[in-house]
Design a protein around this motif. Structure first.
Motif, mmCIF file in Angstrom:
data_model
loop_
_atom_site.group_PDB
_atom_site.id
_atom_site.type_symbol
_atom_site.label_atom_id
_atom_site.label_comp_id
_atom_site.label_asym_id
_atom_site.label_seq_id
_atom_site.Cartn_x
_atom_site.Cartn_y
_atom_site.Cartn_z
ATOM 1 N N GLN A 182 -3.350 5.254 0.705
ATOM 2 C CA GLN A 182 -2.435 4.120 0.648
ATOM 3 C C GLN A 182 -1.488 4.320 -0.530
ATOM 4 O OE1 GLN A 182 -4.228 0.272 0.054
ATOM 5 N NE2 GLN A 182 -2.508 -0.785 1.013
ATOM 6 N N ILE A 183 -0.206 4.187 -0.282
ATOM 7 C CA ILE A 183 0.803 4.478 -1.295
ATOM 8 C C ILE A 183 0.920 3.331 -2.297
ATOM 9 C CG2 ILE A 183 3.255 4.951 -1.708
ATOM 10 C CD1 ILE A 183 3.348 6.102 1.157
ATOM 11 N N LEU A 184 0.758 3.652 -3.573
ATOM 12 C CA LEU A 184 1.018 2.706 -4.659
ATOM 13 C C LEU A 184 2.375 2.966 -5.293
ATOM 14 C CD1 LEU A 184 -2.474 2.661 -6.455
ATOM 15 C CD2 LEU A 184 -1.583 1.039 -4.774
ATOM 16 N N LYS A 185 2.691 4.250 -5.492
ATOM 17 C CA LYS A 185 3.967 4.636 -6.092
ATOM 18 C C LYS A 185 4.454 5.905 -5.417
ATOM 19 C CE LYS A 185 6.059 6.108 -10.482
ATOM 20 N NZ LYS A 185 5.791 6.407 -11.910
ATOM 21 N N ALA A 186 5.696 5.862 -4.907
ATOM 22 C CA ALA A 186 6.263 7.007 -4.205
ATOM 23 C C ALA A 186 7.272 7.731 -5.092
ATOM 24 C CB ALA A 186 6.935 6.556 -2.911
ATOM 25 N N ILE A 187 7.296 9.054 -4.971
ATOM 26 C CA ILE A 187 8.274 9.893 -5.657
ATOM 27 C C ILE A 187 9.132 10.534 -4.566
ATOM 28 C CG2 ILE A 187 8.661 11.817 -7.238
ATOM 29 C CD1 ILE A 187 7.305 9.422 -8.534
ATOM 30 N N LEU A 188 10.278 9.969 -4.311
ATOM 31 C CA LEU A 188 11.066 10.379 -3.154
ATOM 32 C C LEU A 188 12.036 11.494 -3.518
ATOM 33 C CD1 LEU A 188 11.584 6.873 -1.558
ATOM 34 C CD2 LEU A 188 9.842 8.597 -1.079
ATOM 35 N N GLN A 189 11.486 12.556 -4.057
ATOM 36 C CA GLN A 189 12.248 13.769 -4.310
ATOM 37 C C GLN A 189 11.287 14.947 -4.292
ATOM 38 O OE1 GLN A 189 13.751 12.597 -8.248
ATOM 39 N NE2 GLN A 189 12.482 14.186 -9.155
ATOM 40 N N ARG A 190 11.793 16.098 -3.918
ATOM 41 C CA ARG A 190 10.942 17.274 -3.836
ATOM 42 C C ARG A 190 10.485 17.699 -5.225
ATOM 43 N NH1 ARG A 190 12.220 19.543 1.422
ATOM 44 N NH2 ARG A 190 14.174 18.628 2.196
ATOM 45 N N GLY A 191 9.317 18.309 -5.293
ATOM 46 C CA GLY A 191 8.836 18.792 -6.579
ATOM 47 C C GLY A 191 7.371 18.492 -6.787
ATOM 48 N N LYS A 192 6.919 18.673 -8.017
ATOM 49 C CA LYS A 192 5.510 18.516 -8.348
ATOM 50 C C LYS A 192 5.203 17.173 -9.007
ATOM 51 C CE LYS A 192 3.223 22.444 -7.353
ATOM 52 N NZ LYS A 192 1.896 22.495 -6.701
ATOM 53 N N ARG A 193 6.174 16.259 -9.063
ATOM 54 C CA ARG A 193 5.880 14.941 -9.638
ATOM 55 C C ARG A 193 4.848 14.232 -8.765
ATOM 56 N NH1 ARG A 193 10.931 11.389 -10.980
ATOM 57 N NH2 ARG A 193 9.231 10.145 -11.887
ATOM 58 N N LYS A 194 3.958 13.495 -9.407
ATOM 59 C CA LYS A 194 2.797 12.947 -8.712
ATOM 60 C C LYS A 194 3.051 11.538 -8.178
ATOM 61 C CE LYS A 194 -0.604 15.687 -11.255
ATOM 62 N NZ LYS A 194 -1.811 15.661 -12.103
ATOM 63 N N TRP A 195 2.701 11.368 -6.920
ATOM 64 C CA TRP A 195 2.637 10.049 -6.319
ATOM 65 C C TRP A 195 1.347 9.371 -6.793
ATOM 66 C CZ3 TRP A 195 5.114 8.925 -1.079
ATOM 67 C CH2 TRP A 195 6.172 9.795 -0.821
ATOM 68 N N GLU A 196 1.274 8.065 -6.593
ATOM 69 C CA GLU A 196 0.034 7.340 -6.866
ATOM 70 C C GLU A 196 -0.479 6.735 -5.563
ATOM 71 O OE1 GLU A 196 0.636 4.517 -9.977
ATOM 72 O OE2 GLU A 196 0.981 6.053 -11.516
ATOM 73 N N PHE A 197 -1.781 6.920 -5.329
ATOM 74 C CA PHE A 197 -2.404 6.459 -4.086
ATOM 75 C C PHE A 197 -3.705 5.717 -4.392
ATOM 76 C CE2 PHE A 197 -0.373 10.596 -3.100
ATOM 77 C CZ PHE A 197 0.511 10.224 -2.101
ATOM 78 N N MET A 198 -4.144 4.917 -3.411
ATOM 79 C CA MET A 198 -5.520 4.412 -3.372
ATOM 80 C C MET A 198 -6.251 5.206 -2.308
ATOM 81 S SD MET A 198 -6.195 2.148 -5.649
ATOM 82 C CE MET A 198 -7.732 1.471 -5.021
ATOM 83 N N TRP A 199 -7.415 5.743 -2.683
ATOM 84 C CA TRP A 199 -8.220 6.566 -1.773
ATOM 85 C C TRP A 199 -9.684 6.202 -1.979
ATOM 86 C CZ3 TRP A 199 -10.964 11.426 -3.263
ATOM 87 C CH2 TRP A 199 -11.542 12.062 -2.165
ATOM 88 N N ARG A 200 -10.302 5.662 -0.923
ATOM 89 C CA ARG A 200 -11.710 5.253 -0.981
ATOM 90 C C ARG A 200 -11.986 4.324 -2.162
ATOM 91 N NH1 ARG A 200 -14.768 10.972 0.356
ATOM 92 N NH2 ARG A 200 -14.185 11.076 2.549
ATOM 93 N N GLY A 201 -11.021 3.436 -2.423
ATOM 94 C CA GLY A 201 -11.220 2.429 -3.467
ATOM 95 C C GLY A 201 -10.922 2.899 -4.870
ATOM 96 N N ILE A 202 -10.443 4.139 -5.043
ATOM 97 C CA ILE A 202 -10.094 4.612 -6.383
ATOM 98 C C ILE A 202 -8.626 5.021 -6.409
ATOM 99 C CG2 ILE A 202 -12.434 5.411 -6.894
ATOM 100 C CD1 ILE A 202 -11.464 8.261 -6.399
ATOM 101 N N LYS A 203 -8.027 4.954 -7.573
ATOM 102 C CA LYS A 203 -6.630 5.320 -7.753
ATOM 103 C C LYS A 203 -6.543 6.796 -8.114
ATOM 104 C CE LYS A 203 -2.595 4.061 -10.559
ATOM 105 N NZ LYS A 203 -2.126 3.166 -11.654
#
Length: 298
Positions: free
Chosen positions: A208-229
């Protein structure tokens, strides 16, 4: 002859961990059970459209260590539901695990009959109801099912205190007729890249997307996965091509079905692997967040 009859495993089964004592590492237990639950859901999606399956732990006990897991089916709001294949998912889970580990040995023998399939290796025999065997063939076409079983194998293999696993029909059974040794489970596990105490484990995941980085590269998105960030870059060029061509629109709360590569580092004292970092290498699907729509008054 040691015999396991899969027909004994209807809507529940006892997962037996052959351990050094009557305890088990919590991470090993949780990782194995979650992976089996994910495999059950993936198999169920292939077999029982319109019905949901929930895997619960009904009881735990020593011996070396036992966990009784059961399947509970509920009907979804899909009026086009197919008929439920009851009592099959638990059986095909245990059958597939036995099949995968037996297949490591080239001497395996398989006899297919109209009502059952007999799988033999040395003095060990698995008897599989034909409907469970056929359902297993259907479930293994689903990559999420296979990957979930791989994760279960990897969880067992990574814990040196687990000597093997097996299945029985009752908590009263002392131990399974057939226990799958840890080294055979390791051989049956899916491909994992590993070197000098570091390994990369691939997994199909819903993020589940918390923070999107809408450009190519290695910058990290933030997600929720199995209840952890978690934080992870998306390195799939195909995903960004679709985004920049306006084929998809991303917003916080949306979810992505992805191939998640998990970098794990081994603790030198315990031998247990722990997650260190994450990378999304493929994006399979995008699911917009459900939004409430106001209904105009007439």
């Amino acid at each position: 002859m040691k015999v396991v009859d899969i027909s004994q495993f209807d809507d529940s089964v006892v997962l037996y961990f052959d351990t050094e004592n009557t305890s088990i590492n919590a991470y090993t237990l949780a990782s194995t059970l979650v992976s089996i639950a994910d495999a059950a859901k993936a198999a169920n999606s292939s077999l029982n459209a319109g019905h949901n399956v929930e895997i619960i732990v009904e009881a735990i006990a020593p011996g070396s260590f036992k966990a009784k897991i059961a399947a509970i089916y509920t009907e979804s709001k899909n009026i086009f539901s197919s008929q439920l294949v009851a009592g099959v998912v638990i059986g095909l889970l245990s059958n597939y695990i036995y099949e995968r580990t037996f297949a490591v040995d080239d001497s395996i023998r398989v006899e297919v009959h109209s009502d059952e399939v007999v799988i033999e290796k040395g003095d060990e025999k698995i008897i599989v109801p034909r409907n469970v065997y056929d359902a297993t063939r259907e479930a293994e076409k689903n990559p999420k099912f296979v990957e979930s079983i791989d994760r279960a194998f990897q969880a067992v293999e990574s814990d040196p205190k687990v000597r093997g696993i097996g299945f029985t029909g009752s908590m009263e059974d002392e131990k399974p007729e057939i226990i799958l040794p840890r080294e055979i489970i390791a051989a049956a596990a899916g491909e994992v890249r590993e070197e000098e105490g570091v390994r990369v484990v691939p997994e199909t995941a819903d993020l589940q997307i918390l923070k999107a980085i809408l450009q190519r590269g290695k910058r990290k998105w933030e997600f929720m996965w199995r209840g952890i960030k978690i934080s992870a870059p998306i390195t799939s060029e195909a995903f960004y091509n679709e985004f920049f061509s306006h084929e998809i629109t991303i917003a916080p709360g949306d979810s992505l079905e992805v191939k998640l590569e998990i970098k794990q580092v081994r603790d030198p004292e315990t031998g247990i692997y722990a997650n260190k970092s994450y990378e999304v290498t493929e994006v399979y699907d995008h699911h917009p967040r459900l939004r409430q729509v106001a209904i105009a008054e007439v």
